[in-house]
Design an enzyme around this catalytic site. Sequence first.
Site: not given
Ligand code: AMP
Length: 177
Positions: A64, A101
């Site tokens: 995205r 995550e």
């Molecule tokens: P992080 O590495 O945990 O900061 O996760 C970020 C990536 O995971 C981003 O590229 C988001 O597209 C996706 N992502 C993580 N958590 C969510 C969420 N709750 N809703 C939508 N996309 C998420």
Amino acid sequence: MDQYSLQLLRSAVRDVMDFPQPGILFKDITPVLGNAALLKMTVQGMAEVVKGQHVDKVVGIDARGFIFGAMLAVELGCGFVPARKKGKLPWRTKGVDYALEYGTASLELHEDAINPGENVLLADDLLATGGTASAALELIQSMHANILGSVFFIELEFLKGREKVEGYGPVYSLLTF
Ligand code: AMP
């Protein structure tokens, strides 16, 4: 961006429970993408954060981040660089592993995508734990770029991802939840 526009954007983000795994409240940005006025507002709002600064490249994170990053690059009049998941880029790459995550992953950049000293802005749809963005920033830094900062459409504040990425430069987000 004015409060009214921010409120319009905020109410267009759709919460999807338990996607892609139980316990995750997924922020679905497709209603924003599907609305011409909201889409334009988003890109312009994200571009504002580097107002007055020269930007050479926007790096967008798979997948995205490609949408926001590429639109942002056009808006800023600079190049776009995709940070892709492992094995997707055809040329020689530099990569890094990181924790998400939900799960683990690897990100790669073409080794010639960024020249030393270039002014680079990182873009993604959402900052959650900061694992993805900090991995991308680590890669960008290893290419000796001048990191202008990171910009996200959404920041999930309670996950404190900002703490992982602010060491690389300023962190901006249009919406916080
Ligand atoms: P992080 O590495 O945990 O900061 O996760 C970020 C990536 O995971 C981003 O590229 C988001 O597209 C996706 N992502 C993580 N958590 C969510 C969420 N709750 N809703 C939508 N996309 C998420």
